[in-house]
Design an enzyme around this catalytic site. Structure first.
Site, PDB file in Angstrom:
ATOM      1  N   CYS A   1      -2.732   1.704   8.114  1.00  0.00           N
ATOM      2  CA  CYS A   1      -1.692   0.928   7.480  1.00  0.00           C
ATOM      3  C   CYS A   1      -1.953  -0.586   7.494  1.00  0.00           C
ATOM      4  O   CYS A   1      -2.231  -1.176   8.527  1.00  0.00           O
ATOM      5  CB  CYS A   1      -0.427   1.287   8.230  1.00  0.00           C
ATOM      6  SG  CYS A   1       0.896   0.187   8.079  1.00  0.00           S
TER       7      CYS A   1
ATOM      8  N   CYS B   1       4.098  -6.095  16.434  1.00  0.00           N
ATOM      9  CA  CYS B   1       3.412  -5.133  17.319  1.00  0.00           C
ATOM     10  C   CYS B   1       1.931  -5.515  17.419  1.00  0.00           C
ATOM     11  O   CYS B   1       1.282  -5.790  16.407  1.00  0.00           O
ATOM     12  CB  CYS B   1       3.551  -3.706  16.791  1.00  0.00           C
ATOM     13  SG  CYS B   1       5.261  -3.168  16.672  1.00  0.00           S
TER      14      CYS B   1
ATOM     15  N   CYS C   1       5.322  -7.871   7.755  1.00  0.00           N
ATOM     16  CA  CYS C   1       6.285  -7.398   8.753  1.00  0.00           C
ATOM     17  C   CYS C   1       6.457  -8.494   9.800  1.00  0.00           C
ATOM     18  O   CYS C   1       5.525  -9.244  10.085  1.00  0.00           O
ATOM     19  CB  CYS C   1       5.737  -6.135   9.413  1.00  0.00           C
ATOM     20  SG  CYS C   1       6.844  -5.383  10.622  1.00  0.00           S
TER      21      CYS C   1
ATOM     22  N   CYS D   1       3.135   8.217   1.834  1.00  0.00           N
ATOM     23  CA  CYS D   1       3.549   7.230   2.829  1.00  0.00           C
ATOM     24  C   CYS D   1       3.737   5.916   2.075  1.00  0.00           C
ATOM     25  O   CYS D   1       2.817   5.440   1.412  1.00  0.00           O
ATOM     26  CB  CYS D   1       2.445   7.111   3.877  1.00  0.00           C
ATOM     27  SG  CYS D   1       2.722   5.787   5.043  1.00  0.00           S
TER      28      CYS D   1
ATOM     29  N   CYS E   1      -1.016  -3.627  15.375  1.00  0.00           N
ATOM     30  CA  CYS E   1      -0.792  -3.319  13.961  1.00  0.00           C
ATOM     31  C   CYS E   1      -1.320  -4.413  13.028  1.00  0.00           C
ATOM     32  O   CYS E   1      -1.082  -5.601  13.261  1.00  0.00           O
ATOM     33  CB  CYS E   1       0.704  -3.121  13.738  1.00  0.00           C
ATOM     34  SG  CYS E   1       1.119  -2.728  12.043  1.00  0.00           S
TER      35      CYS E   1
ATOM     36  N   GLU F   1       0.831  -1.210   0.000  1.00  0.00           N
ATOM     37  CA  GLU F   1       0.000   0.000   0.000  1.00  0.00           C
ATOM     38  C   GLU F   1       0.859   1.252   0.000  1.00  0.00           C
ATOM     39  O   GLU F   1       1.930   1.271   0.583  1.00  0.00           O
ATOM     40  CB  GLU F   1      -0.847   0.040   1.278  1.00  0.00           C
ATOM     41  CG  GLU F   1      -1.821  -1.097   1.373  1.00  0.00           C
ATOM     42  CD  GLU F   1      -2.523  -1.134   2.735  1.00  0.00           C
ATOM     43  OE1 GLU F   1      -2.527  -0.131   3.466  1.00  0.00           O
ATOM     44  OE2 GLU F   1      -3.068  -2.208   3.048  1.00  0.00           O
TER      45      GLU F   1
END
Ligand code: SAH
Length: 358
Positions: free
Chosen positions: A341, A124, A120, A113, A127, A100
């Site tokens: 995100c 976290c 990932c 961004c 997220c 994205e």
């Protein structure tokens, strides 16, 4: 579905820095200036095929197209916010993975961004990007193409870049450094790195490494907690690099580069948003030239975290300021297009898996 395997046995020409490209061309028997010529076709004029490089001989174009491919991304989905014009792009990579990028319009210019990895592995808890783990890191060309594609699609030049999309930039350090080199090159997009922010969950060794490079970029630290107890619960990286070590590296970064650090703090109701947390945070940041960016947490359905009321958020901000810490509440952009995100990619991947099962 669009599939193009041309890239599999060729080299990625758009990921080469100017000096690497020049070196490779000289090794092929070309004059030195050829490097700059081709680099400018790729990064300034941003052509999509060797045939468009009209100041090269047909024979050279043919030879290049046998050795190299020119990376490109395609737009799978583009959402435009009716509230503020924010544009969110879901982009397809050469191997059919997707990432994205978000274009935000501010009075002072356009900011983009971008993602640095597919998924990932930092884990976290709040997220969406990390829910399905890491698939792979992005190549320099792919990060550049997020910017090039959005520039072309929107018809607008981007003046600010933030590495705050999917992925941990310091977990893809070498490619991100190459990306910065190419993006800031005068023969390319020519973006001053003073207009770029890199956001990290806190890989301390890399902060020291980056400080030495004196790139001029702004470092954003995803802090999100005033103490190790809370931070270790929400951010696994904290077990490897606790807050004291992280802040020590931040002080070093500021001392070495003169660039003020920005701290991201997502307020999660009942977890890290009490006044005592604000006071604890202020004490920790005392004496640092820091700015705290308060973000009302974006609820991710798999995570179950909630955001507090407007009053609660403002009270937190006031408590920080009362202790001399500069803090702002991030203005929410693209609220109607799910701009948080990692959520768009996740939805798309889930939908794709469903379709494949059928
Ligand atoms: N890996 C890097 C950059 C990508 S995340 C980092 O950790 O900084 C970009 C920012 O969004 C980080 O500050 C991250 O902590 C924050 N973020 C992630 N999920 C969020 C959510 N649900 N609500 C608010 N902020 C979130």
């Amino acid at each position: 579905m669009e599939r193009n395997f041309e890239w599999q046995n060729k080299a990625d020409i758009k990921s080469l820095t100017l000096s690497e490209l020049t070196e490779q061309l000289v090794a092929l028997g070309q004059p030195k200036f050829r490097g700059k010529q081709i680099y400018s076709w790729l990064h300034e004029k941003r052509v999509k095929s060797f045939d468009e490089m009209t100041n090269l001989s047909a024979a050279l174009r043919e030879d290049l197209s046998k050795r190299y491919y020119i990376n490109q991304l395609s737009v799978i989905k583009k959402l435009v916010s009716k509230l503020d014009g924010t544009q969110k792009y879901l982009l397809r990579l050469k191997d059919n993975n997707c990432v994205e990028a978000v274009l935000m319009k501010y009075r002072y210019g356009n900011s983009i961004c971008i993602s640095t990895q597919v998924g990932c592995r930092m884990g976290c808890k709040f997220c969406a990007s990390t829910l399905a783990g890491l698939v792979r890191s992005l190549e320099p060309s792919e990060m550049l193409d997020e910017i090039y594609t959005v520039t072309e699609e929107s018809g607008q030049r981007v003046s600010n870049v933030v590495l705050m999309g999917i992925g941990e930039p310091f977990d893809n350090y070498d490619n991100v450094m190459k990306f910065l080199d190419i993006l800031s090159s005068p023969e390319g997009y020519n973006l001053s790195l003073r207009h770029l922010s890199l956001s990290t969950c806190g890989l301390v060794d890399r902060i020291y490494e980056l400080a030495e490079k004196k790139t001029g970029l702004t470092l954003s630290i995803s802090l999100h907690a005033p103490n190790d107890e809370i931070r270790s619960q929400t951010m696994p990286i904290n077990k490897r690099y606790p807050i004291d070590e992280l802040l020590k590296a931040c002080r070093y970064y500021f001392k070495t580069t003169g660039r003020r650090i920005s701290f991201e703090y997502a307020l999660i109701e009942g977890v890290n948003d009490e006044i005592r947390h604000a006071n604890e945070l202020a004490d920790r940041l005392k004496g640092m030239s820091a700015h705290v960016n308060l973000i009302p947490v974006n609820p991710v359905k798999e995570r179950g975290f909630k955001r507090g009321s407007r009053q609660r958020i403002e009270a937190f901000q006031k408590a920080l300021e009362a202790r001399g810490v500069n803090a702002t509440v991030r203005r929410e952009l693209g609220a109607d297009i799910n701009a948080a995100c990692g959520q768009l990619r996740r939805e798309y991947d889930q939908q794709r898996q469903e379709e494949e099962k059928q």
